[in-house]
Design a protein around this motif. Structure first.
Motif, mmCIF file in Angstrom:
data_model
loop_
_atom_site.group_PDB
_atom_site.id
_atom_site.type_symbol
_atom_site.label_atom_id
_atom_site.label_comp_id
_atom_site.label_asym_id
_atom_site.label_seq_id
_atom_site.Cartn_x
_atom_site.Cartn_y
_atom_site.Cartn_z
ATOM 1 N N VAL A 23 -5.605 2.420 6.375
ATOM 2 C CA VAL A 23 -4.853 1.480 5.479
ATOM 3 C C VAL A 23 -4.965 0.031 5.773
ATOM 4 O O VAL A 23 -5.142 -0.988 5.292
ATOM 5 N N CYS B 170 1.970 -6.673 -3.882
ATOM 6 C CA CYS B 170 1.702 -5.442 -5.204
ATOM 7 C C CYS B 170 1.248 -6.149 -6.354
ATOM 8 O O CYS B 170 0.411 -5.160 -6.749
ATOM 9 N N TYR C 101 0.808 -1.148 0.032
ATOM 10 C CA TYR C 101 -0.315 -0.135 0.112
ATOM 11 C C TYR C 101 0.872 1.326 0.048
ATOM 12 O O TYR C 101 0.598 2.163 -0.857
ATOM 13 N N THR C 102 1.846 1.297 0.863
ATOM 14 C CA THR C 102 2.766 2.510 0.872
ATOM 15 C C THR C 102 3.359 2.787 -0.413
ATOM 16 O O THR C 102 3.689 3.599 -0.888
ATOM 17 N N LEU D 87 -2.802 -6.042 -5.488
ATOM 18 C CA LEU D 87 -3.239 -5.015 -5.125
ATOM 19 C C LEU D 87 -3.345 -4.310 -6.640
ATOM 20 O O LEU D 87 -4.132 -3.378 -6.633
ATOM 21 N N HIS E 278 -6.776 -2.789 -8.725
ATOM 22 C CA HIS E 278 -7.232 -1.319 -9.267
ATOM 23 C C HIS E 278 -6.911 -1.218 -10.702
ATOM 24 O O HIS E 278 -7.057 0.097 -11.096
ATOM 25 N N ASP F 182 -8.350 -1.589 5.171
ATOM 26 C CA ASP F 182 -8.419 -1.893 4.017
ATOM 27 C C ASP F 182 -7.725 -3.236 3.819
ATOM 28 O O ASP F 182 -8.301 -4.269 3.010
ATOM 29 N N ILE F 183 -6.584 -3.282 4.246
ATOM 30 C CA ILE F 183 -5.607 -4.464 4.007
ATOM 31 C C ILE F 183 -6.282 -5.730 4.460
ATOM 32 O O ILE F 183 -6.555 -6.608 3.696
ATOM 33 N N HIS G 72 0.042 3.215 -3.204
ATOM 34 C CA HIS G 72 -0.725 4.146 -3.070
ATOM 35 C C HIS G 72 -0.190 5.524 -2.735
ATOM 36 O O HIS G 72 -0.245 6.623 -3.460
ATOM 37 N N THR G 73 0.914 5.668 -1.538
ATOM 38 C CA THR G 73 1.405 6.746 -1.136
ATOM 39 C C THR G 73 2.411 7.191 -1.890
ATOM 40 O O THR G 73 2.437 8.424 -2.281
#
Length: 351
Positions: A306, A161, A133-134, A164, A168, A309-310, A137-138
């Motif tokens: 986060v 990765c 996520y980091t 995810l 998306h 959501d995970i 997304h971030t």
């Protein structure tokens, strides 16, 4: 009650891990919860990072990814009640080892665990999910239609990765380090919906005839990828190291205009030609440090969002980590020594 600790030494090669007695406080602080730990994930300990953020201890607690049941809550806790199942990552300055039977932790580091998830599964995958996520997304600001290259797709972090990104709407390419990994990555399918492969192209890193740049340009129509995520980088022309890690120049070469490179390499060094190529492409580099969430409280609310959501995506099958074999507590010391030597990337201990 015992927990696992690391005795700091002059060099990381001399680290020793030992079980030490520890007892939780009798009285909880306002926002603390008392948790009975059911499973704990073990990851390599970064003592240099602890020293950099001002954590200096002779005995450093080991094991921070925990899953358990709430036993008691502080007077101002609003998020949990006794008997709630929770999961979270203990902060860097925590005085508790995640392998203690009972710990006390602030409610702001925990989220509810869905019933469908086992404690072992979520404790073993939470950190990798947070890293994914980091990174995507971030740092990379991924969006549908982007092209992603994951350098080590068969690793726990790389697998998160890939899953995810596919969720998306990204086009994903990855590299494999062995024939077994190659087969595994080509057979990845989503758990629900259209059963198309998650990865459009698996590039064998062990095949010297496989040119990363030519394959990427072929798959992207000559444009390059929007995002590259690595798990380490080769800085020099070392043939032995380059077999396992991508060279920094190769990564920069496959980036498209405005591309983004997210690296896990703490000591990355870019030469002037590398910087010039990044400048020509108007590309950027970000350093992946998942500890920044717990080291700073500036985005605590976003961090909890986060984590929620995970675990929700794990419970619905969007994120499906590779199952980890749970070890008993008496094997924790030897297992941590193996993890610290990077002979194994993840171990889960069941209490």
């Amino acid at each position: 009650m015992k927990g696992l600790f690391c005795r700091a030494a002059a060099s990381d090669a001399e680290l020793t891990f030992l079980m030490e007695e520890m007892s939780p406080p009798d009285v909880l602080c306002s926002h603390q919860v008392r948790v009975r730990v059911k499973a704990c994930g073990l990851s390599p300990l970064d003592l240099k990072l602890l020293r950099d953020v001002g954590v200096h201890r002779e005995l450093v607690p080991v094991g921070r990814e925990v899953a358990g049941v709430v036993l008691q809550v502080g007077p101002k806790v609003s998020s949990f009640q006794p008997e709630d199942e929770v999961v979270g990552i203990l902060p860097l300055d925590s005085s508790y080892s995640g392998l203690c039977e009972v710990i006390a932790v602030d409610e702001y580091y925990l989220v509810q665990k869905p019933e469908k998830l086992t404690s072992v599964c979520v404790a073993g995958a939470l950190r990798d999910g947070l890293c994914a996520y980091t990174a995507l997304h971030t740092h990379a600001r991924m969006a549908a239609g982007h092209t992603l290259l994951v350098m080590d797709g068969a690793s726990p972090f790389g697998l998160m990765c890939i899953q995810l990104a596919c969720y998306h709407g990204l086009k994903v390419l990855t590299m494999s380090q062995s024939a077994q990994q190659h087969t595994f990555l080509e057979q990845l399918r989503p758990s629900v919906g259209v059963q198309d492969p998650l990865v459009v192209r698996v590039i064998p890193a062990q095949d010297e005839s496989s040119d990363l740049l030519s394959v990427v340009l072929e798959e992207t129509g000559g444009l390059g990828v929007d995002i590259v995520v690595d798990s380490g980088v080769c800085l020099h022309e070392d043939k032995e190291e380059k077999k396992l890690l991508p060279h920094k120049h190769d990564i920069i070469s496959v980036l498209g205009v405005g591309g983004h490179w997210v690296t896990s390499h703490q000591d990355l060094q870019l030469d002037p030609p590398d910087c010039r190529l990044l400048h020509l492409k108007s590309a950027s580099v970000s350093f992946l440090n998942p500890e920044v969430w717990t080291a700073s409280s500036a985005q605590q609310g976003r961090y909890l969002h986060v984590l929620k959501d995970i675990v929700e995506k794990m419970s619905t099958g969007v994120l499906r980590p590779q199952p980890e074999e749970a070890l008993p507590l008496y094997e924790a010391t030897v297992a941590m020594e193996t993890v610290q030597r990077h002979q194994k990337k993840k171990v889960v201990v069941q209490l």
